[in-house]
Design an enzyme around this catalytic site. Structure first.
Site, short mmCIF file in Angstrom:
data_model
loop_
_atom_site.label_atom_id
_atom_site.label_comp_id
_atom_site.label_asym_id
_atom_site.label_seq_id
_atom_site.Cartn_x
_atom_site.Cartn_y
_atom_site.Cartn_z
N ARG A 40 0.84 -1.26 -0.09
CA ARG A 40 0.06 0.15 0.14
C ARG A 40 0.83 1.30 -0.17
O ARG A 40 0.33 2.33 0.28
CB ARG A 40 -0.92 0.09 1.17
CG ARG A 40 -1.92 -1.21 0.97
CD ARG A 40 -3.45 -0.89 1.76
NE ARG A 40 -4.33 -1.98 1.51
CZ ARG A 40 -4.32 -2.84 2.32
NH1 ARG A 40 -3.45 -2.92 3.55
NH2 ARG A 40 -5.09 -3.80 2.20
N LYS A 60 3.81 11.36 -11.44
CA LYS A 60 2.80 10.44 -12.38
C LYS A 60 3.39 9.02 -12.41
O LYS A 60 4.77 9.07 -13.02
CB LYS A 60 2.65 11.08 -13.63
CG LYS A 60 1.43 12.01 -13.67
CD LYS A 60 1.14 12.46 -15.18
CE LYS A 60 -0.03 13.48 -15.12
NZ LYS A 60 -0.18 13.95 -16.37
N GLU A 102 10.79 16.64 -25.67
CA GLU A 102 9.96 16.91 -24.59
C GLU A 102 10.54 18.50 -24.09
O GLU A 102 9.74 19.31 -23.58
CB GLU A 102 10.33 16.14 -23.55
CG GLU A 102 9.34 15.00 -23.36
CD GLU A 102 7.80 15.02 -22.93
OE1 GLU A 102 7.48 16.21 -22.48
OE2 GLU A 102 7.24 13.95 -22.88
N LYS A 114 8.61 22.35 -14.83
CA LYS A 114 7.77 21.25 -14.43
C LYS A 114 7.51 21.41 -12.80
O LYS A 114 6.41 21.31 -12.28
CB LYS A 114 8.51 19.98 -14.71
CG LYS A 114 7.92 18.73 -14.34
CD LYS A 114 7.03 17.96 -15.56
CE LYS A 114 6.15 17.09 -14.92
NZ LYS A 114 6.15 15.77 -15.36
N GLU A 140 -3.49 17.29 -11.65
CA GLU A 140 -3.90 17.79 -13.19
C GLU A 140 -5.58 17.95 -13.27
O GLU A 140 -6.31 17.53 -14.08
CB GLU A 140 -3.67 16.62 -14.35
CG GLU A 140 -3.37 16.97 -15.63
CD GLU A 140 -3.14 15.89 -16.68
OE1 GLU A 140 -2.08 15.60 -16.42
OE2 GLU A 140 -4.14 15.64 -17.40
N ARG A 182 -2.14 21.72 -14.89
CA ARG A 182 -0.87 20.67 -15.25
C ARG A 182 -1.15 20.27 -16.57
O ARG A 182 -0.38 19.58 -17.22
CB ARG A 182 -1.01 19.67 -14.31
CG ARG A 182 0.08 18.74 -14.53
CD ARG A 182 0.38 17.73 -13.12
NE ARG A 182 1.40 16.84 -13.66
CZ ARG A 182 1.95 15.93 -13.04
NH1 ARG A 182 1.76 15.91 -11.65
NH2 ARG A 182 2.92 14.89 -13.08
N ASN A 230 0.78 18.29 -21.40
CA ASN A 230 0.30 16.98 -22.06
C ASN A 230 -0.04 17.87 -23.73
O ASN A 230 -0.37 17.02 -24.42
CB ASN A 230 -1.15 16.59 -22.02
CG ASN A 230 -1.23 15.88 -20.65
OD1 ASN A 230 -0.29 15.40 -20.38
ND2 ASN A 230 -2.02 16.15 -19.82
N HIS A 262 0.55 15.28 -26.64
CA HIS A 262 0.39 13.90 -25.89
C HIS A 262 -1.06 12.92 -26.36
O HIS A 262 -0.79 11.96 -26.67
CB HIS A 262 0.20 13.97 -24.38
CG HIS A 262 1.54 14.00 -23.91
ND1 HIS A 262 2.52 15.11 -24.29
CD2 HIS A 262 2.40 13.46 -22.93
CE1 HIS A 262 3.68 15.07 -23.62
NE2 HIS A 262 3.82 13.92 -22.67
N HIS A 295 0.15 9.86 -27.91
CA HIS A 295 -0.21 8.75 -27.22
C HIS A 295 -1.17 7.66 -28.11
O HIS A 295 -1.21 6.46 -28.20
CB HIS A 295 -1.44 8.86 -25.88
CG HIS A 295 -0.25 9.44 -24.73
ND1 HIS A 295 -1.11 9.80 -23.51
CD2 HIS A 295 0.95 9.43 -24.69
CE1 HIS A 295 0.07 10.01 -22.89
NE2 HIS A 295 1.21 10.17 -23.37
N HIS A 317 8.75 7.57 -26.87
CA HIS A 317 7.67 8.49 -26.52
C HIS A 317 7.79 9.99 -27.05
O HIS A 317 6.90 10.32 -27.63
CB HIS A 317 7.62 8.50 -25.03
CG HIS A 317 6.58 9.55 -24.49
ND1 HIS A 317 5.41 9.24 -24.63
CD2 HIS A 317 6.75 10.51 -23.52
CE1 HIS A 317 4.62 10.41 -24.03
NE2 HIS A 317 5.61 11.03 -23.53
N1 GLY Z 1 4.15 14.20 -18.43
C1 GLY Z 1 3.29 15.07 -18.21
C2 GLY Z 1 3.01 15.40 -16.52
O1 GLY Z 1 3.80 14.97 -15.74
O2 GLY Z 1 1.94 16.00 -16.31
#
Ligand code: GLY
Length: 365
Positions: free
Chosen positions: A117, A139, A181, A223, A233, A237, A241, A244, A248, A261
């Site tokens: 946990r 994340k 990125e 960041k 997010e 945040r 993306n 993305h 994705h 990626h």
């Molecule tokens: N890679 C996008 C974020 O960390 O929100």
């Protein structure tokens, strides 16, 4: 030594950008921690084990190696690593070190989030992409066959140790993938960073130490600021993306094996630029600048067999899709983006098609 505070409701920590910080790992692990589990891949361990092993001398630790690659970012990998942790004496006092690229950061972070946990994780990213993005912000997660990162958790690390020295062994393709990125960070928040990428391509590609450190530090600053403002997010945040949604979709459509990626995000940013232009959100001049800088750091792998139809359908499964409406992050100028929901399907398909056409005719270098 640039160091950036990430302050979130779950945890506050530092992201440190410093040559040689890998050798200081021991001083970032609490004395109370029990057995340490280093989760890594064979190539990373082979190149950098001496520094990390020396830094942990005297601390009880185990090495857990799993095959890298997005195709191994699956629940079955997490299960196998958790079994190994139990077999090797892991308990609730254990600590995980995620030592590798983005896939390792995500898998090991998720393992730490769910093992008994939840145990602490220390992130030590070894690719440019992970240093400027994946390792910061908590994340963690794995992919499903139908979509990327669809199972996961927010699990903030106790610290992020970013050692630009380790990039010296990074393959050229991985380095360039990380640069996409960095371009993203420039487009969303930093005209200065974008200009640096546009003007100093040769130094960037030659990995000139002062330039690389500037790139990394500026991305980490951005960041840290964005994650501190919105850990989960629910607001700002989402700007991280950019590129993305289509990126994705491309990764999932090609079975997570054809594109790194960052390369997929490069494609996604082209789509976003065209979409922003078509919806009147971005000037032709800024769109051209974005496409030009993406070209400077190409090429990306061939897109043969990929259709706009398939990608548009995949985009609907994105986590940012709410109540059937895709929420596109679109550039509005260099240094600023906004979220635009519910763009007409035909417009989306034509923007994707334009990006596909461009890349099928572009030879790269
Ligand atoms: N890679 C996008 C974020 O960390 O929100």
């Amino acid at each position: 030594m640039p160091s950036f505070d990430v302050v979130t409701p779950q945890r506050s920590y530092r992201a440190i950008v410093e040559r040689g910080v890998l050798k200081e790992t021991g001083s970032h692990i609490p004395a109370s921690a029990g057995k340490i589990f280093i989760v890594t891949t064979q190539d990373v361990w082979q190149f950098h084990c001496h520094h990390l092993a020396a830094a942990l001398a005297g601390r009880s630790h185990e090495i857990l190696i799993f095959p890298g690659g997005e195709e191994h970012k699956r629940l079955s990998t997490v299960e196998s690593l958790a079994e190994q942790m139990v077999q090797r004496g892991g308990d609730r006092s254990s600590l995980v070190i995620a030592f590798g690229g983005g896939v390792v950061n995500d898998v090991a972070g998720f393992l730490a989030a769910v093992f008994m946990r939840g145990v602490p994780v220390l992130q030590i990213p070894t690719t440019l992409l992970a240093q400027v993005d994946a390792a910061i912000g908590g994340k963690t997660g794995v992919d499903l066959a139908c979509g990327k990162n669809l199972v996961g958790a927010f699990h903030q690390p106790i610290a992020v140790l970013i050692d630009p020295e380790v990039l010296s062994t990074l393959p050229e393709r991985e380095y360039r993938a990380g640069l996409f990125e960095v371009i993203k960070c420039g487009i969303i928040r930093s005209p200065e960073l974008f200009a640096l990428l546009a003007e100093r391509r040769a130094d960037v590609l030659a990995r000139k130490p002062d330039v690389v450190e500037r790139l990394i530090a500026e991305c980490v600053r951005i960041k840290a600021e964005v994650v501190s403002a919105d850990e989960r997010e629910s607001g700002i945040r989402v700007i991280l993306n950019l590129g993305h949604t289509a990126g994705h979709a491309l990764e999932a459509e090609t079975g997570y094996s054809r594109f790194l990626h960052g390369e997929a995000i490069a494609f996604g940013m082209r789509v976003a630029a065209h979409l922003a232009q078509r919806t009147g959100n971005l000037s032709d001049e800024d769109a051209a600048q974005i496409l030009n800088v993406l070209d400077l750091y190409g090429p990306v792998p061939p897109l043969a067999g990929v259709t706009a139809e398939a990608l548009a359908t995949r985009a609907l499964i994105d986590k940012k899709t709410l109540k059937g409406q895709v929420r596109w992050v679109l550039p509005v100028r260099i240094g600023d983006v906004k979220v635009v929901p519910g763009i007409d399907d035909a417009v989306v398909r034509s923007a994707i098609q334009e990006a596909l056409n461009e890349l099928s005719t572009c030879a790269g270098d």
